[in-house]
Design an enzyme around this catalytic site. Sequence first.
Site, PDB file in Angstrom:
ATOM      1  N   MET A 151      -0.220  11.820  -3.678  1.00  0.00           N
ATOM      2  CA  MET A 151      -1.640  12.755  -3.308  1.00  0.00           C
ATOM      3  C   MET A 151      -2.371  11.709  -2.423  1.00  0.00           C
ATOM      4  O   MET A 151      -2.966  11.704  -1.099  1.00  0.00           O
ATOM      5  CB  MET A 151      -2.621  13.388  -4.386  1.00  0.00           C
ATOM      6  CG  MET A 151      -2.249  14.777  -4.788  1.00  0.00           C
ATOM      7  SD  MET A 151      -2.143  15.863  -3.803  1.00  0.00           S
ATOM      8  CE  MET A 151      -3.975  15.252  -2.619  1.00  0.00           C
ATOM      9  N   GLY A 200      -9.460  14.676  -8.659  1.00  0.00           N
ATOM     10  CA  GLY A 200      -8.478  15.442  -8.797  1.00  0.00           C
ATOM     11  C   GLY A 200      -7.453  15.206  -9.548  1.00  0.00           C
ATOM     12  O   GLY A 200      -6.208  16.499  -9.774  1.00  0.00           O
ATOM     13  N   THR A 256      -4.968  15.707 -12.918  1.00  0.00           N
ATOM     14  CA  THR A 256      -4.974  16.608 -14.023  1.00  0.00           C
ATOM     15  C   THR A 256      -3.722  16.280 -15.587  1.00  0.00           C
ATOM     16  O   THR A 256      -4.108  14.748 -15.775  1.00  0.00           O
ATOM     17  CB  THR A 256      -4.172  17.622 -13.205  1.00  0.00           C
ATOM     18  OG1 THR A 256      -2.704  16.992 -13.067  1.00  0.00           O
ATOM     19  CG2 THR A 256      -4.534  18.337 -11.933  1.00  0.00           C
ATOM     20  N   PRO A 276      -9.086  20.137  -9.957  1.00  0.00           N
ATOM     21  CA  PRO A 276      -7.414  20.259 -10.510  1.00  0.00           C
ATOM     22  C   PRO A 276      -6.656  21.440  -9.800  1.00  0.00           C
ATOM     23  O   PRO A 276      -5.519  20.569  -9.501  1.00  0.00           O
ATOM     24  CB  PRO A 276      -7.794  20.868 -12.091  1.00  0.00           C
ATOM     25  CG  PRO A 276      -8.797  21.801 -12.221  1.00  0.00           C
ATOM     26  CD  PRO A 276     -10.149  21.146 -11.434  1.00  0.00           C
ATOM     27  N   ASN A 277      -7.027  21.460  -8.604  1.00  0.00           N
ATOM     28  CA  ASN A 277      -6.375  22.173  -7.355  1.00  0.00           C
ATOM     29  C   ASN A 277      -7.641  22.338  -6.232  1.00  0.00           C
ATOM     30  O   ASN A 277      -8.868  23.150  -5.858  1.00  0.00           O
ATOM     31  CB  ASN A 277      -6.175  23.181  -8.463  1.00  0.00           C
ATOM     32  CG  ASN A 277      -5.268  23.938  -7.017  1.00  0.00           C
ATOM     33  OD1 ASN A 277      -5.061  23.899  -5.495  1.00  0.00           O
ATOM     34  ND2 ASN A 277      -4.185  24.020  -7.482  1.00  0.00           N
ATOM     35  N   HIS A 307       6.627  23.674  -9.759  1.00  0.00           N
ATOM     36  CA  HIS A 307       6.104  22.621  -9.071  1.00  0.00           C
ATOM     37  C   HIS A 307       7.164  21.369  -9.389  1.00  0.00           C
ATOM     38  O   HIS A 307       8.489  21.584  -9.692  1.00  0.00           O
ATOM     39  CB  HIS A 307       5.147  21.254 -10.140  1.00  0.00           C
ATOM     40  CG  HIS A 307       3.444  21.548  -9.899  1.00  0.00           C
ATOM     41  ND1 HIS A 307       2.755  22.981 -10.803  1.00  0.00           N
ATOM     42  CD2 HIS A 307       2.521  21.712  -8.733  1.00  0.00           C
ATOM     43  CE1 HIS A 307       2.156  23.244 -10.404  1.00  0.00           C
ATOM     44  NE2 HIS A 307       1.843  22.058  -9.012  1.00  0.00           N
ATOM     45  N   HIS A 308       7.043  20.538  -9.055  1.00  0.00           N
ATOM     46  CA  HIS A 308       8.032  19.482  -8.587  1.00  0.00           C
ATOM     47  C   HIS A 308       8.765  18.275  -9.397  1.00  0.00           C
ATOM     48  O   HIS A 308       8.015  18.827 -10.366  1.00  0.00           O
ATOM     49  CB  HIS A 308       7.294  18.123  -7.109  1.00  0.00           C
ATOM     50  CG  HIS A 308       6.982  17.490  -7.936  1.00  0.00           C
ATOM     51  ND1 HIS A 308       6.481  16.556  -8.510  1.00  0.00           N
ATOM     52  CD2 HIS A 308       5.004  17.543  -7.915  1.00  0.00           C
ATOM     53  CE1 HIS A 308       5.465  15.984  -8.713  1.00  0.00           C
ATOM     54  NE2 HIS A 308       4.362  16.763  -8.292  1.00  0.00           N
ATOM     55  N   LYS A 361       6.645  15.932 -11.662  1.00  0.00           N
ATOM     56  CA  LYS A 361       4.987  15.985 -11.804  1.00  0.00           C
ATOM     57  C   LYS A 361       5.077  16.346 -13.652  1.00  0.00           C
ATOM     58  O   LYS A 361       5.458  16.460 -14.912  1.00  0.00           O
ATOM     59  CB  LYS A 361       5.160  17.830 -11.835  1.00  0.00           C
ATOM     60  CG  LYS A 361       2.823  17.810 -12.298  1.00  0.00           C
ATOM     61  CD  LYS A 361       2.761  19.005 -11.842  1.00  0.00           C
ATOM     62  CE  LYS A 361       1.786  19.602 -13.056  1.00  0.00           C
ATOM     63  NZ  LYS A 361      -0.106  18.743 -12.210  1.00  0.00           N
ATOM     64  N   GLY A 398      -2.774  21.894 -14.533  1.00  0.00           N
ATOM     65  CA  GLY A 398      -4.295  22.410 -14.813  1.00  0.00           C
ATOM     66  C   GLY A 398      -4.432  23.064 -14.441  1.00  0.00           C
ATOM     67  O   GLY A 398      -5.454  23.932 -14.699  1.00  0.00           O
ATOM     68  N   THR A 399      -3.832  23.913 -12.898  1.00  0.00           N
ATOM     69  CA  THR A 399      -4.592  24.745 -12.088  1.00  0.00           C
ATOM     70  C   THR A 399      -4.368  26.312 -12.972  1.00  0.00           C
ATOM     71  O   THR A 399      -4.728  27.031 -13.425  1.00  0.00           O
ATOM     72  CB  THR A 399      -3.789  24.743 -10.420  1.00  0.00           C
ATOM     73  OG1 THR A 399      -4.351  23.899  -9.856  1.00  0.00           O
ATOM     74  CG2 THR A 399      -4.430  26.113  -9.870  1.00  0.00           C
TER      75      THR A 399
HETATM   76  N1  LIG Z   1      -6.451  17.928  -7.426  1.00  0.00           N
HETATM   77  C1  LIG Z   1      -5.296  19.224  -6.475  1.00  0.00           C
HETATM   78  O1  LIG Z   1      -5.257  19.568  -5.585  1.00  0.00           O
HETATM   79  C2  LIG Z   1      -3.797  17.596  -6.773  1.00  0.00           C
HETATM   80  C3  LIG Z   1      -3.265  17.916  -5.746  1.00  0.00           C
HETATM   81  C4  LIG Z   1      -1.694  17.807  -6.405  1.00  0.00           C
HETATM   82  C5  LIG Z   1      -1.965  16.412  -7.433  1.00  0.00           C
HETATM   83  N2  LIG Z   1      -2.651  16.285  -8.323  1.00  0.00           N
HETATM   84  C6  LIG Z   1      -2.846  15.582  -9.677  1.00  0.00           C
HETATM   85  O2  LIG Z   1      -2.717  14.289  -8.639  1.00  0.00           O
HETATM   86  C7  LIG Z   1      -2.635  13.128  -9.547  1.00  0.00           C
HETATM   87  C8  LIG Z   1      -1.675  11.975  -8.776  1.00  0.00           C
HETATM   88  O3  LIG Z   1      -0.076  13.347  -8.746  1.00  0.00           O
HETATM   89  P1  LIG Z   1       0.919  12.739  -7.089  1.00  0.00           P
HETATM   90  O4  LIG Z   1       1.429  13.684  -6.705  1.00  0.00           O
HETATM   91  O5  LIG Z   1       0.039  11.918  -6.326  1.00  0.00           O
HETATM   92  O6  LIG Z   1       1.178  11.611  -8.666  1.00  0.00           O
HETATM   93  P2  LIG Z   1       1.942   9.964  -8.150  1.00  0.00           P
HETATM   94  O7  LIG Z   1       2.948   9.892  -7.042  1.00  0.00           O
HETATM   95  O8  LIG Z   1       2.798   9.727  -9.205  1.00  0.00           O
HETATM   96  O9  LIG Z   1       0.956   8.654  -8.127  1.00  0.00           O
HETATM   97  C9  LIG Z   1       0.101   8.587  -9.178  1.00  0.00           C
HETATM   98  C10 LIG Z   1      -0.656   7.520  -8.726  1.00  0.00           C
HETATM   99  O10 LIG Z   1      -1.530   6.377  -9.572  1.00  0.00           O
HETATM  100  C11 LIG Z   1      -1.681   5.071  -9.743  1.00  0.00           C
HETATM  101  N3  LIG Z   1      -1.602   5.462 -10.767  1.00  0.00           N
HETATM  102  C12 LIG Z   1      -0.773   5.323 -12.275  1.00  0.00           C
HETATM  103  N4  LIG Z   1      -1.050   4.518 -13.092  1.00  0.00           N
HETATM  104  C13 LIG Z   1      -2.555   4.614 -12.667  1.00  0.00           C
HETATM  105  C14 LIG Z   1      -4.018   3.886 -14.087  1.00  0.00           C
HETATM  106  N5  LIG Z   1      -3.948   3.065 -14.543  1.00  0.00           N
HETATM  107  N6  LIG Z   1      -4.383   3.168 -13.249  1.00  0.00           N
HETATM  108  C15 LIG Z   1      -4.594   3.265 -10.988  1.00  0.00           C
HETATM  109  N7  LIG Z   1      -3.849   3.851 -10.799  1.00  0.00           N
HETATM  110  C16 LIG Z   1      -2.788   4.192 -11.310  1.00  0.00           C
HETATM  111  C17 LIG Z   1      -0.124   5.618  -9.004  1.00  0.00           C
HETATM  112  O11 LIG Z   1      -0.374   3.907  -8.729  1.00  0.00           O
HETATM  113  P3  LIG Z   1       1.881   3.222  -8.546  1.00  0.00           P
HETATM  114  O12 LIG Z   1       2.286   4.290  -9.072  1.00  0.00           O
HETATM  115  O13 LIG Z   1       1.767   2.460  -7.554  1.00  0.00           O
HETATM  116  O14 LIG Z   1       1.376   2.214  -9.813  1.00  0.00           O
HETATM  117  C18 LIG Z   1      -0.127   6.101  -7.232  1.00  0.00           C
HETATM  118  O15 LIG Z   1      -0.319   5.575  -6.859  1.00  0.00           O
HETATM  119  C19 LIG Z   1      -1.873  14.028 -10.943  1.00  0.00           C
HETATM  120  O16 LIG Z   1      -2.461  14.193 -11.928  1.00  0.00           O
HETATM  121  C20 LIG Z   1      -1.371  15.494  -9.913  1.00  0.00           C
HETATM  122  O17 LIG Z   1      -1.152  16.334 -10.920  1.00  0.00           O
HETATM  123  C21 LIG Z   1      -3.853  17.212  -7.992  1.00  0.00           C
END
Ligand SMILES: NC(=O)c1ccc[n+]([C@@H]2O[C@H](COP(=O)([O-])OP(=O)(O)OC[C@H]3O[C@@H](n4cnc5c(N)ncnc54)[C@H](OP(=O)(O)O)[C@@H]3O)[C@@H](O)[C@H]2O)c1
Length: 265
Positions: A15, A98, A100, A123-124, A154-155, A158, A164-165
């Site tokens: 994201m 965002g 979740t 959450p979405n 989801h992938h 996750k 969350g949605t």
């Molecule tokens: N609201 C929405 O519409 C929506 C849509 C999609 C996903 N999401 C949610 O958004 C979140 C991220 O999803 P994603 O698919 O992008 O995950 P992801 O690819 O695993 O990315 C997670 C990010 O958070 C960082 N991170 C991990 N632990 C951290 C910490 N303690 N402090 C600061 N940064 C930290 C990671 O950094 P490094 O890996 O570089 O260490 C990476 O940049 C999830 O909770 C997901 O469910 C929400």
Amino acid sequence: VAPTPVAILGVSGRMGQSLVRLLKEAPALKLVGALASPQSVHVNHDAALEGPATGVLISGDPGEALHRARLALDFSSAGAVGAHAKLCAERGIGLLVGTTGLTEAAQAALHAAASKIPVLIAPNTSVAVSVLMDLARRAASSLGEFDIEIAEAHHKDKRDAPSGTALALGEAVARARGTTLQAAGAYQRHGAARAEGSIGFAVTRAGDIVGEHTVLFAAAGERLEITHRATDRAIFARGALKAAVWLQSQAAGLYRMSDVVAVQN
Ligand SMILES: NC(=O)c1ccc[n+]([C@@H]2O[C@H](COP(=O)([O-])OP(=O)(O)OC[C@H]3O[C@@H](n4cnc5c(N)ncnc54)[C@H](OP(=O)(O)O)[C@@H]3O)[C@@H](O)[C@H]2O)c1
């Protein structure tokens, strides 16, 4: 009007990178800070891991990443959200969450922060999912006799399940039925029959599925299914940026995506 300075928390993730790409097309917002986890391999790299550089370096320290920001977009990890909320409240930085799978402690921290800053828990961030939420709520109250089940996919990476949605959809339909998800939610049915009035969740985790949610209403002889399918993560990033522009002019308080969408309509 000068653009609002924004920090992306979780910038190196799926994201986060989608947000970095789209921020270039959002004149109302300007990237000034970027955060990954403290142990991230991306610390000290440009916030854009691919393509043209942004000139903003990724930090592993929340205080540093938020230094110049007025608004923070958090798509990091559930365990980190509470500390981000506390810092944003101390510094008067609006916060869109965002991320979740929020723990109770993180939710409490967000509620506390909302007395000082505008906090949007989203959450979405897809606008169409907000509409799905509304349709599901209406169907749940109009079709009082129908069984309700929620399926999501989801992938494979996750972390949280159900999504969350899916949980937010479950809460919305439970409330429309005069109950709570705590009372009606059914998360495991291995070898068990359906309990009357329960709201069952089915979870698929596979491949690179971006996100799918179906709310099913079933009675004798008929079935209504309301489905949203995301095929491109950019929809969440686009919705998040739209919500961010909206959030930056709000007073302190707790907001949901339905507040953002209501204004747009
Ligand atoms: N609201 C929405 O519409 C929506 C849509 C999609 C996903 N999401 C949610 O958004 C979140 C991220 O999803 P994603 O698919 O992008 O995950 P992801 O690819 O695993 O990315 C997670 C990010 O958070 C960082 N991170 C991990 N632990 C951290 C910490 N303690 N402090 C600061 N940064 C930290 C990671 O950094 P490094 O890996 O570089 O260490 C990476 O940049 C999830 O909770 C997901 O469910 C929400």
